[in-house]
Write an enzyme that holds these catalytic residues in place. Structure first.
Site, short mmCIF file in Angstrom:
data_model
loop_
_atom_site.label_atom_id
_atom_site.label_comp_id
_atom_site.label_asym_id
_atom_site.label_seq_id
_atom_site.Cartn_x
_atom_site.Cartn_y
_atom_site.Cartn_z
N ASP A 31 0.16 9.40 5.47
CA ASP A 31 -1.07 9.62 6.23
C ASP A 31 -2.16 8.71 5.67
OD1 ASP A 31 -3.00 10.52 7.94
OD2 ASP A 31 -3.11 12.55 7.14
N GLY A 77 2.13 -3.41 3.35
CA GLY A 77 0.99 -4.26 3.01
C GLY A 77 -0.37 -3.60 3.19
N SER A 118 1.56 -1.30 -6.03
CA SER A 118 2.33 -1.65 -4.83
C SER A 118 2.89 -3.06 -5.00
CB SER A 118 1.45 -1.59 -3.59
OG SER A 118 2.12 -2.17 -2.48
N THR A 143 6.31 7.41 -9.87
CA THR A 143 5.93 6.00 -9.79
C THR A 143 5.78 5.57 -8.34
OG1 THR A 143 8.23 5.25 -9.64
CG2 THR A 143 7.30 5.45 -11.86
N THR A 172 7.02 2.32 -5.58
CA THR A 172 8.33 1.82 -5.17
C THR A 172 8.82 0.71 -6.12
OG1 THR A 172 7.29 0.23 -3.68
CG2 THR A 172 7.91 2.36 -2.76
#
EC number: 1.3.5.2
Length: 337
Positions: free
Chosen positions: A65, A114, A176, A246, A248
């Protein structure tokens, strides 16, 4: 049952489009007399962490979300806390589609989204418009793609300023793999300078609003023991309120082992579980209970959830588990703690 039916109807859609339509349909049902098919009622476990009172141990991880469009829905289906975002200072489209790929045979997801989102201002407006939300709300913030890494601190500080009053906690996404150079913020002078500035901003806003909002750092699973020690030392030095372990992974060995048709991006879901649990265990040893850990990454069962808690997590979050198993995993996890 309703989740399974809708999921089957949308089975031929692109994974991102399917996810978005599924959420919209569930949100619609939640506003009708049929909402009993979606809503869950659990006894409150009243878990105290970071000065906040969580109704249960289970949270929704950031990413599902991003813009705060489904806050009431996720609260009603039982989550003890909901992490919105990742949101950035300015709206941005993210990477080109397709950018979300599911691998049901291993319960894994690869994404290269992204940080697609409508911006922090839009998210705050959506939070303002929500009523009767009984879950803790976290806001996960990141930097814009076009912000230089040397200037990233400014993006975070402005977003903290805007989010502070409207959030129960704020998480800082510096892990990320889908934003160039973002993970550099986890190390060295960039990391210590960011933490120092964040704490100064937090202290200033605490005085303005007479409200202390915990700030957490979300870290990568692709770090070694030496880096975990360095990160832990820095978190302790600046009295950071919590850490999420964590994000990814881009570990090629794990990805190739699980997904032959290897897509670029970060891998989440079951293949991440072992590594994220390793990070939590090492973090817990270094932090010595002084900073709480939220365990995230690969929780698809009661067993994997309990592994995170045993390793040292105080709370847990899911994303991929919800995608693959629907609402039943929420019931199983909450009833198991």
């Amino acid at each position: 049952m309703i989740y399974k039916i809708i999921n089957f109807i949308l089975s031929k859609k692109d994974h991102e489009e399917k996810k978005d339509l599924l959420l919209k349909i569930m949100k619609f049902f939640n506003k009708t007399p049929l909402n009993f098919l979606i809503k869950n009622k659990f006894p409150n476990n009243n878990i105290s962490c970071m000065g906040l009172n969580f109704k249960n141990i289970l949270g929704l991880a950031a990413g599902l979300d991003k813009n705060g469009d489904y806050i009431k829905l996720f609260s009603d289906i039982g989550f003890g806390f909901i992490e919105l975002g990742t949101v950035t200072l300015k709206p941005q489209h993210g990477e080109k589609k397709p950018r979300l790929f599911c691998f049901p045979n291993v319960y894994g997801i690869i994404n290269r989204m992204g940080f697609n989102n409508n911006g922090i201002e839009n998210l705050i407006e959506n939070i303002k418009n929500e009523k009767n939300v009984k879950s803790i709300l976290g806001i996960n913030i990141g930097k814009n793609k076009d912000t230089l890494i040397e200037k990233a601190k400014d993006d975070y500080l402005i977003c903290i300023n805007k989010a502070y009053y409207y959030s129960d906690y704020i998480s800082i996404n510096i892990s990320s793999p889908n934003t160039k150079d973002l993970r550099k913020l986890q190390f060295g002078e960039l990391f210590s300078d960011l933490l120092k500035s964040i704490k100064e901003e937090q202290n200033k806003l605490n005085k303005i609003y007479n409200k202390y909002v915990p700030i957490l750092i979300k870290i990568s699973p692709d770090i070694n023991n030496s880096e975990i020690i360095q990160i832990s030392d820095c978190l302790l030095s600046y009295n950071i309120d919590g850490v999420i372990a964590t994000n990814t992974t881009v570990n090629k060995d794990i990805i190739m082992r699980c997904c032959n048709n290897c897509e670029k991006g970060g891998l989440s879901g079951a293949p991440l579980n072992e590594n994220s649990t390793r990070i939590i265990k090492k973090l817990s040893k270094e932090l010595k209970g002084k900073i709480p850990i939220i365990g995230s990454g690969g929780i698809i069962s009661v067993k994997s959830a309990k592994e995170k808690i045993k390793a040292g997590a105080s709370l847990i979050q899911i994303y991929s588990g919800l995608v693959f198993f629907g609402l039943k995993i929420i019931k199983k996890l909450i009833k198991s703690f």
